[in-house]
Design an enzyme around this catalytic site. Structure first.
Site, PDB file in Angstrom:
ATOM      1  N   SER A 123       0.870  -1.185   0.000  1.00 40.92           N
ATOM      2  CA  SER A 123       0.000   0.000   0.000  1.00 40.92           C
ATOM      3  C   SER A 123       0.900   1.225   0.000  1.00 40.92           C
ATOM      4  O   SER A 123       2.083   1.128   0.365  1.00 40.92           O
ATOM      5  CB  SER A 123      -0.843  -0.021   1.285  1.00 40.92           C
ATOM      6  OG  SER A 123      -1.451   1.238   1.515  1.00 40.92           O
ATOM      7  N   TYR A 136      -2.961  -1.239  10.244  1.00 44.25           N
ATOM      8  CA  TYR A 136      -2.816  -1.370   8.785  1.00 44.25           C
ATOM      9  C   TYR A 136      -1.476  -0.788   8.325  1.00 44.25           C
ATOM     10  O   TYR A 136      -0.755  -1.410   7.544  1.00 44.25           O
ATOM     11  CB  TYR A 136      -3.992  -0.673   8.121  1.00 44.25           C
ATOM     12  CG  TYR A 136      -4.096  -0.881   6.626  1.00 44.25           C
ATOM     13  CD1 TYR A 136      -4.618  -2.051   6.100  1.00 44.25           C
ATOM     14  CD2 TYR A 136      -3.681   0.112   5.727  1.00 44.25           C
ATOM     15  CE1 TYR A 136      -4.743  -2.235   4.721  1.00 44.25           C
ATOM     16  CE2 TYR A 136      -3.800  -0.063   4.355  1.00 44.25           C
ATOM     17  CZ  TYR A 136      -4.331  -1.241   3.857  1.00 44.25           C
ATOM     18  OH  TYR A 136      -4.437  -1.419   2.497  1.00 44.25           O
TER      19      TYR A 136
HETATM   20  P1  NAD Z   1     -11.471  -6.155  -0.922  1.00 43.51           P
HETATM   21  O1  NAD Z   1     -12.011  -6.158   0.448  1.00 43.51           O
HETATM   22  O2  NAD Z   1     -12.318  -5.693  -2.055  1.00 43.51           O
HETATM   23  O3  NAD Z   1     -10.912  -7.607  -1.292  1.00 43.51           O
HETATM   24  C1  NAD Z   1     -10.116  -8.326  -0.378  1.00 43.51           C
HETATM   25  C2  NAD Z   1     -10.256  -9.811  -0.682  1.00 43.51           C
HETATM   26  O4  NAD Z   1      -9.445 -10.528   0.270  1.00 43.51           O
HETATM   27  C3  NAD Z   1     -11.700 -10.311  -0.523  1.00 43.51           C
HETATM   28  O5  NAD Z   1     -12.058 -11.125  -1.629  1.00 43.51           O
HETATM   29  C4  NAD Z   1     -11.656 -11.098   0.770  1.00 43.51           C
HETATM   30  O6  NAD Z   1     -12.592 -12.154   0.821  1.00 43.51           O
HETATM   31  C5  NAD Z   1     -10.224 -11.608   0.755  1.00 43.51           C
HETATM   32  N1  NAD Z   1      -9.811 -12.005   2.099  1.00 43.51           N
HETATM   33  C6  NAD Z   1      -9.932 -11.293   3.253  1.00 43.51           C
HETATM   34  N2  NAD Z   1      -9.522 -12.036   4.286  1.00 43.51           N
HETATM   35  C7  NAD Z   1      -9.119 -13.232   3.790  1.00 43.51           C
HETATM   36  C8  NAD Z   1      -8.604 -14.401   4.363  1.00 43.51           C
HETATM   37  N3  NAD Z   1      -8.428 -14.511   5.698  1.00 43.51           N
HETATM   38  N4  NAD Z   1      -8.294 -15.447   3.564  1.00 43.51           N
HETATM   39  C9  NAD Z   1      -8.493 -15.352   2.217  1.00 43.51           C
HETATM   40  N5  NAD Z   1      -8.971 -14.259   1.609  1.00 43.51           N
HETATM   41  C10 NAD Z   1      -9.294 -13.219   2.395  1.00 43.51           C
HETATM   42  O7  NAD Z   1     -10.131  -5.275  -0.830  1.00 43.51           O
HETATM   43  P2  NAD Z   1      -9.206  -4.543  -1.940  1.00 43.51           P
HETATM   44  O8  NAD Z   1      -9.387  -3.101  -1.779  1.00 43.51           O
HETATM   45  O9  NAD Z   1      -9.370  -5.182  -3.252  1.00 43.51           O
HETATM   46  O10 NAD Z   1      -7.779  -4.874  -1.330  1.00 43.51           O
HETATM   47  C11 NAD Z   1      -6.944  -5.886  -1.839  1.00 43.51           C
HETATM   48  C12 NAD Z   1      -5.532  -5.625  -1.333  1.00 43.51           C
HETATM   49  O11 NAD Z   1      -5.091  -4.334  -1.778  1.00 43.51           O
HETATM   50  C13 NAD Z   1      -5.436  -5.619   0.197  1.00 43.51           C
HETATM   51  O12 NAD Z   1      -4.215  -6.224   0.586  1.00 43.51           O
HETATM   52  C14 NAD Z   1      -5.401  -4.139   0.508  1.00 43.51           C
HETATM   53  O13 NAD Z   1      -4.770  -3.859   1.727  1.00 43.51           O
HETATM   54  C15 NAD Z   1      -4.636  -3.605  -0.675  1.00 43.51           C
HETATM   55  N6  NAD Z   1      -4.814  -2.171  -0.909  1.00 43.51           N
HETATM   56  C16 NAD Z   1      -6.061  -1.664  -1.158  1.00 43.51           C
HETATM   57  C17 NAD Z   1      -6.192  -0.291  -1.359  1.00 43.51           C
HETATM   58  C18 NAD Z   1      -7.522   0.359  -1.648  1.00 43.51           C
HETATM   59  O14 NAD Z   1      -7.615   1.585  -1.612  1.00 43.51           O
HETATM   60  N7  NAD Z   1      -8.567  -0.385  -1.934  1.00 43.51           N
HETATM   61  C19 NAD Z   1      -5.075   0.536  -1.303  1.00 43.51           C
HETATM   62  C20 NAD Z   1      -3.841  -0.027  -1.046  1.00 43.51           C
HETATM   63  C21 NAD Z   1      -3.720  -1.384  -0.852  1.00 43.51           C
END
Ligand code: NAD
Length: 240
Positions: A123, A136
């Site tokens: 991130s 986080y």
């Molecule tokens: P999201 O919530 O849309 O998707 C996350 C996915 O991870 C979901 O399908 C969920 O079921 C799965 N998950 C959660 N816990 C789990 C577990 N214990 N075992 C298996 N799967 C699990 O989130 P996103 O925004 O797509 O985020 C994806 C990644 O990107 C994360 O690591 C997040 O920290 C990172 N990220 C997101 C953003 C943002 O702004 N959305 C920014 C920076 C980084």
């Protein structure tokens, strides 16, 4: 056909990554809690080390593993005082230990082939801190180090490891984080959303497909000299 494993590929950024690798002709295995309906689904909680190991070992019986994208993660919105030991443990179990389990499980398979690409979803909060994101922030800084450490330890095996550092990307995780903030502060959601967009130099939030394009590039031979890097994709946010 090349094989790619994605964790958390049922929603948001992970779902876009699954689709992008399928478009590039990969067999894509999605390890998630629930089925997102795209790619080969393997029900797997990344906090269960043995389960992650077993699923990945079974996939490897059918083919080599060319790419791992460790993407599963959760956000938790609180400062240090409002973060209980259980809250901290939960964020680390999913975000950090889950990535550790997936990376550790693919390494012996990639070593056998003397090649592989590992992409860890960190991130922009691996590089900068944001308010009310204590657990986080810590977990994402740890993931940046995991990518660098893995890159150094496995360069001799032609295995590349990089971290992707997205800024604010419009996904269910983003909307959940905004909802939690609004519940706590009483702020209006659409106003907060507008303000978030205006904080980005490009004046908009990122889209999951834009992150997926960077991930498929990092997995490709075109990125053959890129390892141990933190790839920022944030609309200019951390340049300020
Ligand atoms: P999201 O919530 O849309 O998707 C996350 C996915 O991870 C979901 O399908 C969920 O079921 C799965 N998950 C959660 N816990 C789990 C577990 N214990 N075992 C298996 N799967 C699990 O989130 P996103 O925004 O797509 O985020 C994806 C990644 O990107 C994360 O690591 C997040 O920290 C990172 N990220 C997101 C953003 C943002 O702004 N959305 C920014 C920076 C980084």
């Amino acid at each position: 056909m090349k094989t790619c494993i994605v964790t958390g590929g049922s929603s948001g950024i992970g779902l876009s990554i699954v689709k992008a690798f399928i478009d590039k002709g990969y067999r894509v295995c999605n390890l998630d809690l629930t089925d997102g309906g795209v790619g080969e689904f393997y029900q797997c909680d990344v906090t269960e080390h043995q389960s992650v190991h077993n699923v990945i070992s079974n996939i490897a019986k059918q083919s080599a593993i060319d790419v791992l994208v460790s993407n599963a993660g959760i956000h938790f919105s609180a400062n240090i005082e409002d973060t209980s030991p259980d809250d901290l443990q939960k964020v680390f179990d999913i975000n950090v230990k889950g990535a550790y389990s997936a990376v550790q499980s693919v390494l012996p398979i990639m070593k056998r082939e003397n090649k592989g690409a590992i992409i860890i979803m960190a991130s922009d909060q691996a590089l900068i801190a944001k308010q009310n994101s204590f657990a986080y922030n810590l977990s994402k800084a740890a993931l940046a180090s995991m990518a660098k450490t893995t890159a150094l330890d496995y360069a001799a095996f032609n295995i590349r490891a990089n971290a992707v550092c997205p800024g604010t990307i419009e996904t269910p995780l983003y909307h959940n984080a905004i909802n939690a903030y609004c519940q706590r502060s009483g702020a209006d959601k659409s106003a907060v959303h507008q303000e978030e967009a205006s904080l980005q130099p490009l004046n908009r939030l990122g889209q999951p497909e834009e992150v997926a394009a960077l991930v498929t590039f990092l997995a490709s031979d075109e990125a053959s000299f890129i390892t141990g890097s933190l790839q920022v994709i944030d609309g200019g946010y951390t340049a300020q």
